[in-house]
Design a protein around this motif. Structure first.
Motif, PDB file in Angstrom:
ATOM      1  N   LYS A   1       0.825  -1.213   0.000  1.00  0.00           N
ATOM      2  CA  LYS A   1       0.000   0.000   0.000  1.00  0.00           C
ATOM      3  C   LYS A   1       0.858   1.262   0.000  1.00  0.00           C
ATOM      4  N   ASP A   2       1.958   1.229   0.769  1.00  0.00           N
ATOM      5  CA  ASP A   2       2.840   2.388   0.802  1.00  0.00           C
ATOM      6  C   ASP A   2       3.475   2.633  -0.564  1.00  0.00           C
ATOM      7  N   LEU A   3       3.830   1.551  -1.263  1.00  0.00           N
ATOM      8  CA  LEU A   3       4.389   1.696  -2.607  1.00  0.00           C
ATOM      9  C   LEU A   3       3.400   2.389  -3.540  1.00  0.00           C
ATOM     10  N   GLU A   4       2.180   1.881  -3.549  1.00  0.00           N
ATOM     11  CA  GLU A   4       1.164   2.456  -4.446  1.00  0.00           C
ATOM     12  C   GLU A   4       0.839   3.899  -4.057  1.00  0.00           C
ATOM     13  N   ALA A   5       0.737   4.194  -2.762  1.00  0.00           N
ATOM     14  CA  ALA A   5       0.405   5.547  -2.327  1.00  0.00           C
ATOM     15  C   ALA A   5       1.524   6.528  -2.673  1.00  0.00           C
ATOM     16  N   LEU A   6       2.776   6.070  -2.567  1.00  0.00           N
ATOM     17  CA  LEU A   6       3.902   6.947  -2.882  1.00  0.00           C
ATOM     18  C   LEU A   6       3.859   7.378  -4.347  1.00  0.00           C
ATOM     19  N   ALA A   7       3.593   6.431  -5.258  1.00  0.00           N
ATOM     20  CA  ALA A   7       3.542   6.777  -6.679  1.00  0.00           C
ATOM     21  C   ALA A   7       2.316   7.635  -7.005  1.00  0.00           C
ATOM     22  N   LEU A   8       1.197   7.394  -6.315  1.00  0.00           N
ATOM     23  CA  LEU A   8      -0.028   8.171  -6.578  1.00  0.00           C
ATOM     24  C   LEU A   8       0.110   9.637  -6.180  1.00  0.00           C
ATOM     25  N   SER A   9       1.089   9.946  -5.332  1.00  0.00           N
ATOM     26  CA  SER A   9       1.239  11.325  -4.877  1.00  0.00           C
ATOM     27  C   SER A   9       1.798  12.254  -5.949  1.00  0.00           C
ATOM     28  N   TYR A  10       2.305  11.700  -7.061  1.00  0.00           N
ATOM     29  CA  TYR A  10       2.875  12.535  -8.119  1.00  0.00           C
ATOM     30  C   TYR A  10       1.763  13.013  -9.063  1.00  0.00           C
ATOM     31  N   PRO A  11       1.853  14.232  -9.582  1.00  0.00           N
ATOM     32  CA  PRO A  11       0.827  14.735 -10.515  1.00  0.00           C
ATOM     33  C   PRO A  11       0.871  13.985 -11.835  1.00  0.00           C
ATOM     34  N   GLY A  12      -0.300  13.753 -12.399  1.00  0.00           N
ATOM     35  CA  GLY A  12      -0.399  13.052 -13.671  1.00  0.00           C
ATOM     36  C   GLY A  12      -0.569  11.560 -13.535  1.00  0.00           C
ATOM     37  N   VAL A  13      -0.365  11.002 -12.319  1.00  0.00           N
ATOM     38  CA  VAL A  13      -0.489   9.555 -12.113  1.00  0.00           C
ATOM     39  C   VAL A  13      -1.963   9.222 -11.899  1.00  0.00           C
ATOM     40  N   MET A  14      -2.463   8.252 -12.689  1.00  0.00           N
ATOM     41  CA  MET A  14      -3.873   7.877 -12.606  1.00  0.00           C
ATOM     42  C   MET A  14      -4.082   6.639 -11.746  1.00  0.00           C
ATOM     43  N   LYS A  15      -3.246   5.606 -11.951  1.00  0.00           N
ATOM     44  CA  LYS A  15      -3.384   4.355 -11.206  1.00  0.00           C
ATOM     45  C   LYS A  15      -1.997   3.787 -10.944  1.00  0.00           C
ATOM     46  N   THR A  16      -1.899   3.008  -9.867  1.00  0.00           N
ATOM     47  CA  THR A  16      -0.644   2.316  -9.550  1.00  0.00           C
ATOM     48  C   THR A  16      -0.967   0.887  -9.139  1.00  0.00           C
ATOM     49  N   TYR A  17      -0.083  -0.052  -9.497  1.00  0.00           N
ATOM     50  CA  TYR A  17      -0.263  -1.468  -9.160  1.00  0.00           C
ATOM     51  C   TYR A  17       1.082  -2.027  -8.690  1.00  0.00           C
ATOM     52  N   ALA A  18       1.121  -2.535  -7.455  1.00  0.00           N
ATOM     53  CA  ALA A  18       2.306  -3.243  -6.962  1.00  0.00           C
ATOM     54  C   ALA A  18       2.132  -4.726  -7.282  1.00  0.00           C
ATOM     55  N   ILE A  19       3.012  -5.267  -8.114  1.00  0.00           N
ATOM     56  CA  ILE A  19       2.898  -6.668  -8.544  1.00  0.00           C
ATOM     57  C   ILE A  19       4.176  -7.412  -8.190  1.00  0.00           C
ATOM     58  N   GLN A  20       4.141  -8.734  -8.396  1.00  0.00           N
ATOM     59  CA  GLN A  20       5.271  -9.613  -8.110  1.00  0.00           C
ATOM     60  C   GLN A  20       5.746  -9.438  -6.665  1.00  0.00           C
ATOM     61  N   ALA A  21       4.786  -9.496  -5.751  1.00  0.00           N
ATOM     62  CA  ALA A  21       5.066  -9.417  -4.312  1.00  0.00           C
ATOM     63  C   ALA A  21       5.816  -8.139  -3.951  1.00  0.00           C
ATOM     64  N   GLY A  22       5.499  -7.041  -4.660  1.00  0.00           N
ATOM     65  CA  GLY A  22       6.108  -5.756  -4.341  1.00  0.00           C
ATOM     66  C   GLY A  22       7.456  -5.525  -4.969  1.00  0.00           C
ATOM     67  N   ARG A  23       7.884  -6.406  -5.904  1.00  0.00           N
ATOM     68  CA  ARG A  23       9.174  -6.216  -6.577  1.00  0.00           C
ATOM     69  C   ARG A  23       9.048  -5.428  -7.880  1.00  0.00           C
TER      70      ARG A  23
ATOM     71  N   LEU B   1       6.583  -2.082  -9.552  1.00  0.00           N
ATOM     72  CA  LEU B   1       5.526  -1.091  -9.385  1.00  0.00           C
ATOM     73  C   LEU B   1       5.190  -0.523 -10.765  1.00  0.00           C
ATOM     74  N   ARG B   2       3.959  -0.736 -11.183  1.00  0.00           N
ATOM     75  CA  ARG B   2       3.516  -0.223 -12.475  1.00  0.00           C
ATOM     76  C   ARG B   2       2.679   1.037 -12.248  1.00  0.00           C
ATOM     77  N   VAL B   3       3.082   2.087 -12.949  1.00  0.00           N
ATOM     78  CA  VAL B   3       2.469   3.400 -12.780  1.00  0.00           C
ATOM     79  C   VAL B   3       1.838   3.799 -14.108  1.00  0.00           C
ATOM     80  N   ILE B   4       0.530   4.028 -14.107  1.00  0.00           N
ATOM     81  CA  ILE B   4      -0.197   4.424 -15.315  1.00  0.00           C
ATOM     82  C   ILE B   4      -0.455   5.926 -15.232  1.00  0.00           C
TER      83      ILE B   4
END
Length: 521
Positions: A447-469, A471-474
């Motif tokens: 959750k912290d990984l996804e929330a960190l990436a979501l804090s940047y402007p222009g980021v729509m969605k984030t997905y932490a995959i492969q057990a957190g190894r 992070l895909r940022v859309i």
């Protein structure tokens, strides 16, 4: 009528009263009549006086009793007041005495302080005079030294500074060397201290993970049958298996708690058979537990034989084969010990073949490297050293025994197989997904990984995959350009690196899509 009254007054017969009345005539009868009334009146007065005296005496007695009672109560009240007053007076006298003593002490201390202050002032005056005298003498000595040496004070100071600098350098180098030697000596102790502190933080989570098995049931009605009348069934089951059975408010689940994983497995299988069969009583429990113990023991031996055959390992002592099978019921951070040992054996054989060493010896050492974790008793030595002793006891080769004992550096390595087993053990344990974290910390990290990436402007969605190894940022194609996507990936990676703690590495993938949508009507 008068005759009857006369007879009644004087207690005479009626006939005699009639005669008297007839003889005496009317005047005499009237006299006797008055006389009788006077006597009657005196009698009534005397009775009234007697009664009044009695009442008076009673009232006087009651008044005296009331007076005595009030007097007693008043005296009691007065005594209590006097005792309180005396107590208060004694306390006031004590306080007065203490205050007077403190006042005397304060006055005495004040006078002493005044004396000390006067002494200090006089001493300060003496010190000032001495200081002036010393400064004068110091100037004279400097002038004499300059005249003798032919150097000024500034030149002499520079020469002294240079000599002191060289001396300080040599002392600093020796001091650094001493510090490094001391650091080397204390590094092992400090490392152990850090390990112990780490154990303090994670011991409870590891204990829960390695000492509890959850037995699922269809409904909570079965809990009552397992407990039995007055708890006799659950006591019999705990006594037969050596496992603590926790029946709490957890819906449709019973917790089996014990440090011995084989006992927990026996208890689990016995419970499963008892619940399936439906007959649960102490005699049946003992019968089923004995039967399950034999089945598990046979399964352990059979599993050990099958493992050695699968790996192509032959000639192993039957007791070691049994301990290999017992590894199935032991885990470390969620990684099954038998599966881990098989991985280490295969990796060790591959690495030994690449290095031109005997792969069979490496495979045998890799399989047995954690054999000390599944003892029948509870030794007070590290599992690697205990495993080495078991290998020596059952006539394994010295290279294998040394590889087992040294894979955690408790024993010095004496063969090339030892570092191979150590490295392959680390590889198997560090393999992604091999060992699990505590669920809460794992979910929080994602959750912290996804929330960190979501804090940047222009980021729509984030997905932490492969057990957190990874992070895909859309990002939105209309808000972030291709160059900005590269910069965004770099910034997110740097922020994760600075602010978060994670195993291995995290791959940041920024996805920028341009979608063209049209509808056929």
């Amino acid at each position: 009528m008068k005759t009857i009254i006369l007879a009644a007054i004087f207690n005479l017969p009626v006939v005699l009263a009639v005669v008297i009345a007839f003889l005496a005539g009317g005047t005499l009868a009237y006299f006797f009549w008055n006389l009788a009334l006077a006597k009657k009146k005196e009698k009534i007065i005397r009775e009234a006086e007697t009664e009044s005296e009695v009442l008076k005496k009673d009232k006087i007695l009651q008044a005296k009793e009331k007076f005595l009672q009030l007097k007693t109560e008043h005296e009691k009240y007065i005594n209590e007041k006097n005792s309180k007053i005396n107590f208060t007076e004694s306390k006031l006298r004590q306080k007065e005495t203490m205050l007077s003593q403190k006042w005397e002490e304060t006055h005495r201390a004040k006078s002493e302080v005044d004396v000390i202050r006067e002494n200090l002032n006089s001493q300060l005056l003496l010190v000032e005079k001495k200081k002036e005298e010393i400064e004068r003498l110091h100037k004279q000595e400097i002038e004499q030294l300059e005249a003798i040496s032919g150097l000024s004070a500034e030149e002499a100071k520079n020469q002294l500074v240079e000599s002191l600098r060289e001396e300080a350098k040599s002392q600093a180098i020796s001091f650094v060397n001493e510090i490094m030697d001391e650091a080397k000596m204390t590094a092992n102790r400090e490392a152990k201290k850090i390990v112990v502190e780490t154990i303090q933080r994670v011991a409870s989570e590891t204990a829960i993970e390695n000492s509890v098995t959850v037995f699922n049931i269809e409904s909570d009605e079965i809990k009552g049958r397992i407990i039995g009348r007055e708890g006799r069934n659950i006591r019999a089951l705990e006594a037969a298996t050596g496992v603590e059975i926790v029946v709490d408010d957890t819906p449709e689940a019973i917790i089996l708690s014990a440090f011995d994983p084989v006992r927990r497995e026996i208890a689990r299988l016995a419970l499963h058979q008892l619940v399936t069969d439906g007959r649960i009583h102490p005699a049946r429990i003992e019968e089923v537990v004995d039967k399950v113990k034999k089945q598990v023991e046979e399964e352990i031996v059979e599993l050990g034989k099958r493992t050695t055959i699968d790996l192509g390992i032959h000639g192993m002592h039957p007791e070691l084969v049994r301990l290999v099978g017992k590894m199935k019921y032991r885990s470390s951070y969620g990684q099954n010990l038998l599966q881990h040992s098989r991985e280490v054996a295969n990796l060790s054989a591959i690495m030994a073949s690449e290095l031109g060493l005997n792969p069979k010896i490496a495979k045998r050492a890799g399989l047995l490297h954690d054999i000390g974790k599944v003892p029948d008793d509870e030794p007070e030595i590290p599992h690697a050293v205990f495993g080495m002793k078991l290998a020596e006891k059952y006539k394994e080769k010295p290279e294998i025994s040394n590889a087992i004992g040294s894979h955690h550096d408790e024993v010095e390595m004496t063969s090339l197989f030892a570092p191979i087993v150590q490295v392959c053990d680390a590889i198997s344990g560090a393999r992604p997904g091999a060992r699990r974290e505590v669920v809460e910390s794992y979910i929080k990290r994602l959750k912290d990984l996804e929330a960190l990436a979501l804090s940047y402007p222009g980021v729509m969605k984030t997905y932490a995959i492969q057990a957190g190894r990874e992070l895909r940022v859309i990002v939105g194609s209309d808000k972030v350009t291709d160059k900005e996507a590269d910069s965004l990936a770099f910034e997110i990676a740097k922020k994760i690196q600075d602010e978060m703690t994670y195993p291995g590495q995290v791959k940041i993938t920024v996805i920028r899509e341009t979608r063209a949508v049209s509808y056929a009507k």
